[in-house]
Design a protein around this motif. Structure first.
Motif, PDB file in Angstrom:
ATOM      1  N   ASN A   1      33.294 -28.731  15.842  1.00 34.83           N
ATOM      2  CA  ASN A   1      34.482 -27.941  16.163  1.00 34.83           C
ATOM      3  C   ASN A   1      34.424 -26.581  15.487  1.00 34.83           C
ATOM      4  OD1 ASN A   1      35.541 -30.057  17.667  1.00 34.83           O
ATOM      5  ND2 ASN A   1      36.576 -30.940  15.912  1.00 34.83           N
ATOM      6  N   CYS A   2      35.254 -25.679  15.992  1.00 34.30           N
ATOM      7  CA  CYS A   2      35.386 -24.339  15.417  1.00 34.30           C
ATOM      8  C   CYS A   2      36.842 -24.024  15.120  1.00 34.30           C
ATOM      9  CB  CYS A   2      34.801 -23.288  16.366  1.00 34.30           C
ATOM     10  SG  CYS A   2      32.999 -23.343  16.478  1.00 34.30           S
ATOM     11  N   GLY A   3      37.600 -25.045  14.712  1.00 35.16           N
ATOM     12  CA  GLY A   3      38.986 -24.826  14.373  1.00 35.16           C
ATOM     13  C   GLY A   3      39.899 -24.687  15.567  1.00 35.16           C
ATOM     14  N   ASP A   4      39.509 -25.230  16.712  1.00 33.84           N
ATOM     15  CA  ASP A   4      40.307 -25.069  17.919  1.00 33.84           C
ATOM     16  C   ASP A   4      40.748 -26.404  18.520  1.00 33.84           C
ATOM     17  OD1 ASP A   4      37.809 -25.902  18.571  1.00 33.84           O
ATOM     18  OD2 ASP A   4      37.378 -24.338  20.023  1.00 33.84           O
ATOM     19  N   ASP A   5      40.499 -27.503  17.834  1.00 33.56           N
ATOM     20  CA  ASP A   5      40.883 -28.821  18.335  1.00 33.56           C
ATOM     21  C   ASP A   5      41.908 -29.410  17.367  1.00 33.56           C
ATOM     22  OD1 ASP A   5      41.164 -31.265  19.476  1.00 33.56           O
ATOM     23  OD2 ASP A   5      39.049 -31.809  19.437  1.00 33.56           O
ATOM     24  N   PHE A   6      43.194 -29.350  17.759  1.00 38.20           N
ATOM     25  CA  PHE A   6      44.267 -29.792  16.882  1.00 38.20           C
ATOM     26  C   PHE A   6      44.710 -31.224  17.172  1.00 38.20           C
ATOM     27  CE2 PHE A   6      44.564 -25.189  17.238  1.00 38.20           C
ATOM     28  CZ  PHE A   6      44.545 -24.818  15.905  1.00 38.20           C
TER      29      PHE A   6
ATOM     30  N   LYS B   1      27.454 -24.660   7.167  1.00 41.59           N
ATOM     31  CA  LYS B   1      27.073 -24.272   8.516  1.00 41.59           C
ATOM     32  C   LYS B   1      28.294 -24.362   9.426  1.00 41.59           C
ATOM     33  CE  LYS B   1      22.722 -23.812   7.405  1.00 41.59           C
ATOM     34  NZ  LYS B   1      22.051 -22.490   7.408  1.00 41.59           N
ATOM     35  N   PHE B   2      28.423 -23.403  10.361  1.00 36.64           N
ATOM     36  CA  PHE B   2      29.656 -23.277  11.133  1.00 36.64           C
ATOM     37  C   PHE B   2      29.463 -23.503  12.633  1.00 36.64           C
ATOM     38  CE2 PHE B   2      30.819 -21.219   7.217  1.00 36.64           C
ATOM     39  CZ  PHE B   2      32.139 -21.566   7.055  1.00 36.64           C
ATOM     40  N   ASN B   3      28.496 -24.316  13.028  1.00 38.08           N
ATOM     41  CA  ASN B   3      28.390 -24.809  14.404  1.00 38.08           C
ATOM     42  C   ASN B   3      28.342 -23.684  15.433  1.00 38.08           C
ATOM     43  OD1 ASN B   3      28.789 -27.411  13.235  1.00 38.08           O
ATOM     44  ND2 ASN B   3      31.006 -27.113  13.349  1.00 38.08           N
ATOM     45  N   GLN B   4      27.728 -22.546  15.090  1.00 34.80           N
ATOM     46  CA  GLN B   4      27.647 -21.403  16.011  1.00 34.80           C
ATOM     47  C   GLN B   4      29.029 -20.905  16.432  1.00 34.80           C
ATOM     48  OE1 GLN B   4      24.799 -19.646  17.619  1.00 34.80           O
ATOM     49  NE2 GLN B   4      23.965 -20.420  15.689  1.00 34.80           N
ATOM     50  N   CYS B   5      29.986 -20.970  15.533  1.00 35.25           N
ATOM     51  CA  CYS B   5      31.337 -20.502  15.840  1.00 35.25           C
ATOM     52  C   CYS B   5      31.329 -18.983  16.022  1.00 35.25           C
ATOM     53  CB  CYS B   5      32.298 -20.890  14.727  1.00 35.25           C
ATOM     54  SG  CYS B   5      32.493 -22.670  14.529  1.00 35.25           S
ATOM     55  N   PRO B   6      32.051 -18.483  17.034  1.00 32.03           N
ATOM     56  CA  PRO B   6      32.048 -17.034  17.294  1.00 32.03           C
ATOM     57  C   PRO B   6      32.956 -16.278  16.338  1.00 32.03           C
ATOM     58  CG  PRO B   6      33.426 -18.163  18.894  1.00 32.03           C
ATOM     59  CD  PRO B   6      32.798 -19.240  18.049  1.00 32.03           C
ATOM     60  N   VAL B   7      32.548 -15.069  15.997  1.00 36.42           N
ATOM     61  CA  VAL B   7      33.324 -14.161  15.147  1.00 36.42           C
ATOM     62  C   VAL B   7      33.395 -12.817  15.859  1.00 36.42           C
ATOM     63  CG1 VAL B   7      33.472 -13.007  12.915  1.00 36.42           C
ATOM     64  CG2 VAL B   7      32.585 -15.344  13.046  1.00 36.42           C
TER      65      VAL B   7
ATOM     66  N   GLU C   1      25.505  -2.223   8.249  1.00 36.32           N
ATOM     67  CA  GLU C   1      26.548  -3.245   8.343  1.00 36.32           C
ATOM     68  C   GLU C   1      26.222  -4.302   9.394  1.00 36.32           C
ATOM     69  OE1 GLU C   1      30.113  -1.012   8.929  1.00 36.32           O
ATOM     70  OE2 GLU C   1      30.239  -0.398   6.830  1.00 36.32           O
ATOM     71  N   VAL C   2      25.632  -3.895  10.491  1.00 43.20           N
ATOM     72  CA  VAL C   2      25.251  -4.869  11.518  1.00 43.20           C
ATOM     73  C   VAL C   2      24.136  -5.766  11.010  1.00 43.20           C
ATOM     74  CG1 VAL C   2      24.357  -5.148  13.859  1.00 43.20           C
ATOM     75  CG2 VAL C   2      26.005  -3.340  13.368  1.00 43.20           C
ATOM     76  N   ASN C   3      23.180  -5.198  10.291  1.00 47.07           N
ATOM     77  CA  ASN C   3      22.103  -6.010   9.732  1.00 47.07           C
ATOM     78  C   ASN C   3      22.639  -7.028   8.723  1.00 47.07           C
ATOM     79  OD1 ASN C   3      20.198  -4.678  11.246  1.00 47.07           O
ATOM     80  ND2 ASN C   3      19.582  -3.292   9.615  1.00 47.07           N
ATOM     81  N   LEU C   4      23.614  -6.615   7.924  1.00 45.49           N
ATOM     82  CA  LEU C   4      24.214  -7.545   6.971  1.00 45.49           C
ATOM     83  C   LEU C   4      24.930  -8.682   7.692  1.00 45.49           C
ATOM     84  CD1 LEU C   4      25.649  -5.156   4.226  1.00 45.49           C
ATOM     85  CD2 LEU C   4      23.768  -6.764   3.978  1.00 45.49           C
ATOM     86  N   LEU C   5      25.690  -8.362   8.733  1.00 44.93           N
ATOM     87  CA  LEU C   5      26.391  -9.409   9.478  1.00 44.93           C
ATOM     88  C   LEU C   5      25.417 -10.311  10.226  1.00 44.93           C
ATOM     89  CD1 LEU C   5      29.522  -7.527  10.875  1.00 44.93           C
ATOM     90  CD2 LEU C   5      29.366  -9.046   8.908  1.00 44.93           C
ATOM     91  N   ASP C   6      24.330  -9.739  10.733  1.00 45.93           N
ATOM     92  CA  ASP C   6      23.302 -10.581  11.374  1.00 45.93           C
ATOM     93  C   ASP C   6      22.722 -11.572  10.374  1.00 45.93           C
ATOM     94  OD1 ASP C   6      23.627  -9.411  13.810  1.00 45.93           O
ATOM     95  OD2 ASP C   6      21.876  -8.102  13.681  1.00 45.93           O
ATOM     96  N   LEU C   7      22.491 -11.110   9.154  1.00 47.20           N
ATOM     97  CA  LEU C   7      21.949 -12.000   8.126  1.00 47.20           C
ATOM     98  C   LEU C   7      22.959 -13.084   7.760  1.00 47.20           C
ATOM     99  CD1 LEU C   7      19.707 -12.682   6.130  1.00 47.20           C
ATOM    100  CD2 LEU C   7      20.715 -11.016   4.547  1.00 47.20           C
ATOM    101  N   ILE C   8      24.240 -12.717   7.642  1.00 48.81           N
ATOM    102  CA  ILE C   8      25.282 -13.704   7.362  1.00 48.81           C
ATOM    103  C   ILE C   8      25.365 -14.730   8.471  1.00 48.81           C
ATOM    104  CG2 ILE C   8      27.772 -13.994   7.107  1.00 48.81           C
ATOM    105  CD1 ILE C   8      27.808 -11.294   5.677  1.00 48.81           C
ATOM    106  N   ALA C   9      25.285 -14.273   9.724  1.00 52.24           N
ATOM    107  CA  ALA C   9      25.336 -15.192  10.858  1.00 52.24           C
ATOM    108  C   ALA C   9      24.165 -16.159  10.845  1.00 52.24           C
ATOM    109  CB  ALA C   9      25.352 -14.397  12.165  1.00 52.24           C
ATOM    110  N   GLU C  10      22.995 -15.684  10.451  1.00 63.31           N
ATOM    111  CA  GLU C  10      21.815 -16.553  10.412  1.00 63.31           C
ATOM    112  C   GLU C  10      21.920 -17.592   9.304  1.00 63.31           C
ATOM    113  OE1 GLU C  10      16.957 -16.147   9.788  1.00 63.31           O
ATOM    114  OE2 GLU C  10      18.217 -14.361   9.975  1.00 63.31           O
ATOM    115  N   ILE C  11      22.445 -17.185   8.162  1.00 66.80           N
ATOM    116  CA  ILE C  11      22.529 -18.100   7.022  1.00 66.80           C
ATOM    117  C   ILE C  11      23.582 -19.176   7.261  1.00 66.80           C
ATOM    118  CG2 ILE C  11      23.127 -18.265   4.574  1.00 66.80           C
ATOM    119  CD1 ILE C  11      21.885 -15.507   4.199  1.00 66.80           C
TER     120      ILE C  11
END
Length: 487
Positions: free
Chosen positions: A193-198, A226-232, A263-273
Motif C-alpha cells: 500500500n501507499c497510504g491510500d487503503d483505509f 522501502k516504500f513500494n514505488q509510491c509516487p511523490v 536537486e533532481v539528482n538528489l531526489l533521484d538518489l532518494i527515490a532509488e534508496i
C-alpha cells in the motif's frame, strides 16, 4: 454546643448534595472505570516519562446535562495525575479559542476524548491550527461508547492520515461487552500500500480494567525503509544548475542522463534508496516560485505546496524563518568556500607497494631463505663457526635477509658463497620495498573517481557552494528575475 455541631453537619450535607455530580448507574460507572485503567496502562507502557501529554476534552464536556462525560474526566485526570510521570496539559478545544500558544514545547503525546464522529473531525481541524501542533506525536483516541467501533476507527484513521499522523491508536468499546476496549490501528505501507487503503484497520489488542489480552506494542514503527514505488509529486522551476532540462511529466531514474541538476539528482538518489517514484512536472506559468506571507496565504508553487497538491517543490529555494513556520524544508547547501581535492582512498594510493606484500612474494622469499639456509648448514661441516648449529644458522641468515648485522661471519668458502647470494637477494628486496614505499608516500597524482552526486554521497563527502552563489529566496521578498546563480 450540640446545636452548633448539628448546624455544621447540616451545612456540610447540604453543600455536598448541592455540588455533587449526578450519579451514574453502576454499570456505566464500571465502564468508565475500565476505560480509565486501560488508558493509564497504555500511557504507562507507551508514553515516555517526563514528556507532555495534551489531553483534549470533548467539545461539550462542561455541560451539566452530560454527567457521563464529566465523570470520565474526573476519573481519567485523577488517575493520570496520580502517576506523576508526565506534564499534563488539559484543554477544552473550541473554535472560539484564541490562546493557541500556551504549551511551550510541542506535546509528544495526545489523548483525545470524543463522543461522536463529527466532534472528532472538528477537534482535529482545530488542533492542527495550533502553533504547537505535533503530528509526529503518539495519539490515543478514546470514547466510552460507540455503535459501530470498526467503522468509527476507519473514519478516525483516515482523518489522522490527512493531517499526517501515523502513530495513532483508537480505543473503542466492544459491541458485546462495553467494559472491554479494543485498540485499533493502521499500517499504511503494508502489503504494497501507499497510504491510500483505509479499509484495513487492524485490531491489535483488547483491554479490560487495565489488563491487555495481547501484550504487544501499540505504537510499532510504521515507516518502512522501502516504500513500494509510491509516487511523490515534485513541482519544479527550471533554474540551472539545480534543475537542468528535465522534461515535463517524467519520472525519477527514467533516463540515463545524469546531468539533470543538483536537486533532481538528489531526489533521484532518494527515490532509488527508498524505493519511491518521483514525478517531475512544471507549472503552466514559468518561474512560478511563489511566496508565503505572515498571515498564511501563499502564491505560486508555494500555494500548491501549502494546499498539499504537491509533495515537494524544488527550484533553488532558500531557507527563511517565515517559510520554516509553514513548511518542512531541507537545507543542503552551505554558503562558504571550501577547497576540494580528488578522492582517493589509502588502499588505492598504496596499491603499488602492496604488490610485494602479496602471498606470491612472501612464498618466494620464504623458499629462497629456506634453500640457502639449508645449503649453508649442510656445507658448514669444515666451518668452526656457529653455522654448524641449525638454530644459530637460521638466526644469522634471517638477520642477513632483513639487513641486520650478524655476530659471526662464515669462514668456509661454500658458506660464504651462499651467504653472498642471500645478501644480494636481501638488497634487492629491501631496495624494492623502500622505493615503492617512497613512491606511494610522495605520489600526488590521483585518478578521477567521482563523476556523479551519488559518488559524493557514497563516500561520505559534503556538498558546498562558493560564497558568491546567490539563491532564489535568499531573503524574503527577493525578486526571482533579478537574482543570479553562479553555476
Amino acid at each position: 454546643m450540640s446545636q452548633i455541631l448539628f448546624l455544621l453537619i447540616f451545612c456540610q450535607t447540604f453543600t455536598s448534595c448541592l455540588f455533587e455530580l449526578k450519579h451514574l448507574p453502576d454499570y456505566d460507572r464500571i465502564v468508565r472505570q475500565s476505560l480509565t485503567e486501560c488508558v493509564v496502562n497504555a500511557a504507562t507502557r507507551f508514553f515516555k516519562a517526563g514528556e507532555t501529554i495534551f489531553y483534549s476534552l470533548p467539545l461539550c464536556e462542561v455541560e451539566s446535562t452530560d454527567p457521563p462525560s464529566a465523570v470520565l474526566d474526573r476519573l481519567m485526570l485523577a488517575a493520570l495525575t496520580q502517576e506523576c510521570k508526565w506534564s499534563l496539559f488539559v484543554k477544552n478545544v473550541s473554535f472560539s479559542d484564541h490562546s493557541r500558544g500556551q504549551v511551550v514545547h510541542k506535546p509528544t503525546h495526545y489523548i483525545i476524548q470524543l463522543r461522536n464522529q463529527t466532534e472528532f473531525l472538528k477537534n482535529i481541524d482545530t488542533l492542527k491550527h495550533y502553533n504547537n501542533w505535533n503530528p509526529l506525536a503518539k495519539f490515543l483516541i478514546i470514547a466510552p461508547v460507540s455503535e459501530n467501533p470498526r467503522k468509527l476507527a476507519t473514519v478516525i484513521m483516515k482523518k489522522l492520515w490527512e493531517v499526517h499522523v501515523v502513530n495513532g491508536v483508537v480505543l473503542l468499546p466492544d459491541r458485546w461487552d462495553t467494559t472491554v476496549f479494543n485498540a485499533y490501528t493502521w499500517f499504511p505501507y503494508q502489503q504494497g500500500n501507499c497510504g491510500d487503503d483505509f479499509d484495513k484497520v487492524v485490531l491489535i489488542d483488547s483491554c479490560s480494567f487495565g489488563n491487555s489480552t495481547q501484550f504487544v506494542n501499540w505504537y510499532p514503527d510504521k515507516i518502512p525503509k522501502k516504500f513500494n514505488q509510491c509516487p511523490v509529486k515534485v513541482r519544479m522551476v527550471e533554474w540551472p544548475p539545480y534543475i537542468i532540462g528535465v522534461p515535463n511529466g517524467t519520472w525519477s531514474n527514467s533516463t540515463n542522463n545524469s546531468n539533470r541538476g543538483i536537486e533532481v539528482n538528489l531526489l533521484d538518489l532518494i527515490a532509488e534508496i527508498f524505493d519511491l517514484r518521483m514525478f517531475y512536472y512544471y507549472s503552466d506559468a514559468p518561474l512560478n516560485w511563489g511566496e508565503i506571507y505572515e498571515n498564511g496565504t501563499a502564491t505560486g508553487n508555494m500555494k500548491y505546496l501549502l494546499d498539499e497538491i504537491d509533495d515537494i517543490s524544488i527550484g533553488c529555494y532558500g531557507k527563511t524563518t517565515r517559510r520554516a513556520i509553514f513548511f518542512q524544508d531541507t537545507f543542503y547547501l552551505s554558503d562558504s568556500l571550501v577547497f576540494c581535492v580528488p578522492y582517493s582512498s589509502y588502499g588505492l594510493r598504496f596499491e603499488s607497494m602492496f604488490r610485494i606484500m602479496k602471498p606470491g612474494a612472501f612464498v618466494l622469499t620464504l623458499f629462497i631463505y629456506s634453500i640457502l639456509t639449508s645449503l649453508m648448514w649442510l656445507t658448514s661441516s669444515n666451518d668452526w663457526t656457529c653455522y654448524q648449529n641449525l638454530d644459530n644458522c637460521m638466526i644469522n641468515t634471517l638477520c642477513t635477509l632483513l639487513g641486520l648485522p650478524v655476530s659471526h661471519r662464515p669462514k668456509s668458502e661454500k658458506v660464504r658463497i651462499f651467504m653472498a647470494m642471500l645478501m644480494v637477494y636481501s638488497f634487492c628486496l629491501i631496495t624494492a620495498y623502500q622505493t615503492l614505499l617512497d613512491s606511494a608516500l610522495t605520489d600526488v597524482s590521483n585518478k578521477q573517481r567521482i563523476t556523479t552526486v551519488k559518488d559524493v554521497i557514497d563516500r561520505g563527502m559534503d556538498i558546498y557552494g562558493v560564497a558568491t552563489t546567490s539563491r532564489y529566496f535568499a531573503t524574503d521578498g527577493s525578486n526571482p528575475r533579478t537574482n543570479k546563480v553562479n553555476g
